[in-house]
Design an enzyme around this catalytic site. Structure first.
Site, mmCIF file in Angstrom:
data_model
loop_
_atom_site.group_PDB
_atom_site.id
_atom_site.type_symbol
_atom_site.label_atom_id
_atom_site.label_comp_id
_atom_site.label_asym_id
_atom_site.label_seq_id
_atom_site.Cartn_x
_atom_site.Cartn_y
_atom_site.Cartn_z
ATOM 1 N N LYS A 1 0.836 -1.197 0.000
ATOM 2 C CA LYS A 1 0.000 0.000 0.000
ATOM 3 C C LYS A 1 0.872 1.249 0.000
ATOM 4 O O LYS A 1 1.872 1.327 0.709
ATOM 5 C CB LYS A 1 -0.915 -0.021 1.232
ATOM 6 C CG LYS A 1 -1.848 1.160 1.401
ATOM 7 C CD LYS A 1 -1.322 2.265 2.291
ATOM 8 C CE LYS A 1 -0.840 1.839 3.654
ATOM 9 N NZ LYS A 1 -0.236 3.005 4.395
ATOM 10 N N SER B 1 6.472 -0.361 8.336
ATOM 11 C CA SER B 1 7.178 0.440 7.342
ATOM 12 C C SER B 1 6.296 1.404 6.567
ATOM 13 O O SER B 1 6.747 2.015 5.602
ATOM 14 C CB SER B 1 7.887 -0.493 6.348
ATOM 15 O OG SER B 1 6.957 -1.309 5.657
ATOM 16 N N GLY B 2 5.019 1.542 6.915
ATOM 17 C CA GLY B 2 4.173 2.524 6.261
ATOM 18 C C GLY B 2 3.592 2.098 4.934
ATOM 19 O O GLY B 2 3.039 2.929 4.206
ATOM 20 N N GLY C 1 0.795 -5.468 7.459
ATOM 21 C CA GLY C 1 -0.146 -6.246 8.263
ATOM 22 C C GLY C 1 -1.569 -6.111 7.770
ATOM 23 O O GLY C 1 -2.322 -7.098 7.705
ATOM 24 N N SER C 2 -1.968 -4.895 7.396
ATOM 25 C CA SER C 2 -3.315 -4.671 6.883
ATOM 26 C C SER C 2 -3.506 -5.369 5.540
ATOM 27 O O SER C 2 -4.562 -5.962 5.279
ATOM 28 C CB SER C 2 -3.581 -3.173 6.724
ATOM 29 O OG SER C 2 -3.548 -2.518 7.975
ATOM 30 N N ASP D 1 -6.814 0.589 7.767
ATOM 31 C CA ASP D 1 -6.312 0.448 6.402
ATOM 32 C C ASP D 1 -6.815 -0.814 5.708
ATOM 33 O O ASP D 1 -6.655 -0.951 4.495
ATOM 34 C CB ASP D 1 -4.780 0.428 6.390
ATOM 35 C CG ASP D 1 -4.170 1.822 6.478
ATOM 36 O OD1 ASP D 1 -4.915 2.806 6.348
ATOM 37 O OD2 ASP D 1 -2.948 1.914 6.669
#
Length: 282
Positions: free
Chosen positions: A13, A101-102, A106-107, A140
């Site tokens: 993402k 890491s942005g 995970g999402s 997210d």
């Protein structure tokens, strides 16, 4: 349920822009963002089993918990509970994206679990239903269920697909300096100033005119992010550079895929401790 082994990708993402408007009474923040997704990510596979289990491997799998704290298992349990599924699933996560890491690792993995088990268990739920389950697990996750260019409002869960998508197919390079950065501390370091709304219209133009309000606080906590952005800005053919999400991963868009790959190779040689991956936006 089928007996075949199947797989889904947890697509990386990217927040092309991220405006933080205010901190809400419930502790969350109202944001305005443009989500985009790269054509690479973690790989989640499944095979038939009596119980729901998770094993984790891959370049970034070491040390990740495979217990009930993992969003993949939580998504699996939530989907099973919502549809009365009593059969199991042996899930295997090949963790290829850096952790914390942005870029929604995970999402994205939880969303992949929802899509994968929806098929594996023969549920046939639509995207709206999967997003509703994901919303209860993380802000997210709904965006990651569809994994396509979308505008996100609220805490990111109010989604609008951008039909006039001028970023799909753009060459992209993601670079992470190898420093995990938690979302909570970055939001806590935000100065609280509302710097204005995110523009509408075509996503690339809106993103260019926008900003990432978490970039400055993230750099204050992790100064190497500034070094990553500078390294990306110096590459031939670069069109647009910014930090994604709460960091520390940064991205650059390129007009040509060859330029993105050349930049990836150069940065990998100059900074062997950094993670870098090139591809296209989905």
């Amino acid at each position: 349920m089928t007996g075949e082994t199947a797989a889904e990708t947890g697509w990386a993402k990217i927040n092309l822009a991220l405006h933080v408007r205010r901190r809400r009474a419930d502790g969350y923040h109202d944001i305005e963002t443009i989500f985009a997704f790269a054509d690479f990510g973690d790989i989640l596979s499944v095979r038939a089993a009596d119980d729901v289990t998770l094993t984790i491997g891959g370049p970034f799998g070491e040390g990740l918990p495979a217990d009930e704290s993992n969003l993949v298992l939580r998504a699996a349990r939530a989907l099973a509970g919502a549809y009365g599924i009593e059969t199991g699933a042996a899930l295997m996560l090949d963790k290829r994206l850096p952790v914390a890491s942005g870029i929604g690792g995970g999402s994205a993995d939880a969303a992949a679990a929802l899509r994968l088990l929806n098929r594996h268990w023969g549920i046939d739920a639509d995207e709206k239903a999967l997003c509703a389950i994901g919303t209860a697990l993380g802000a997210d996750i709904p965006a990651c269920v569809g994994s396509r260019t979308q505008r996100g409002d609220g805490v990111g869960e109010q989604l609008r697909v951008l039909a006039d998508d001028d970023v799909r197919g753009k060459a992209v390079l993601l670079v992470n300096p190898g420093t995990p950065l938690g979302t909570g501390p970055v939001f806590a370091a935000w100065d609280g100033a509302d710097r204005g709304a995110l523009a509408g219209g075509l996503p690339l133009a809106a993103a260019r005119d926008g900003r990432n309000d978490l970039e400055r606080p993230a750099i204050s906590l992790c100064p190497v992010i500034g070094t990553v952005i500078a390294a990306l800005e110096d590459r031939p053919g670069v069109a647009f550079t910014r930090m994604s999400g709460s960091g520390a991963t940064c991205f650059a868009l390129f007009e040509a895929e060859a330029d993105a790959e050349a930049a990836r190779a150069a940065i990998a040689a100059e900074h062997p401790g950094w993670w870098a991956a090139a591809g296209r936006l989905r």
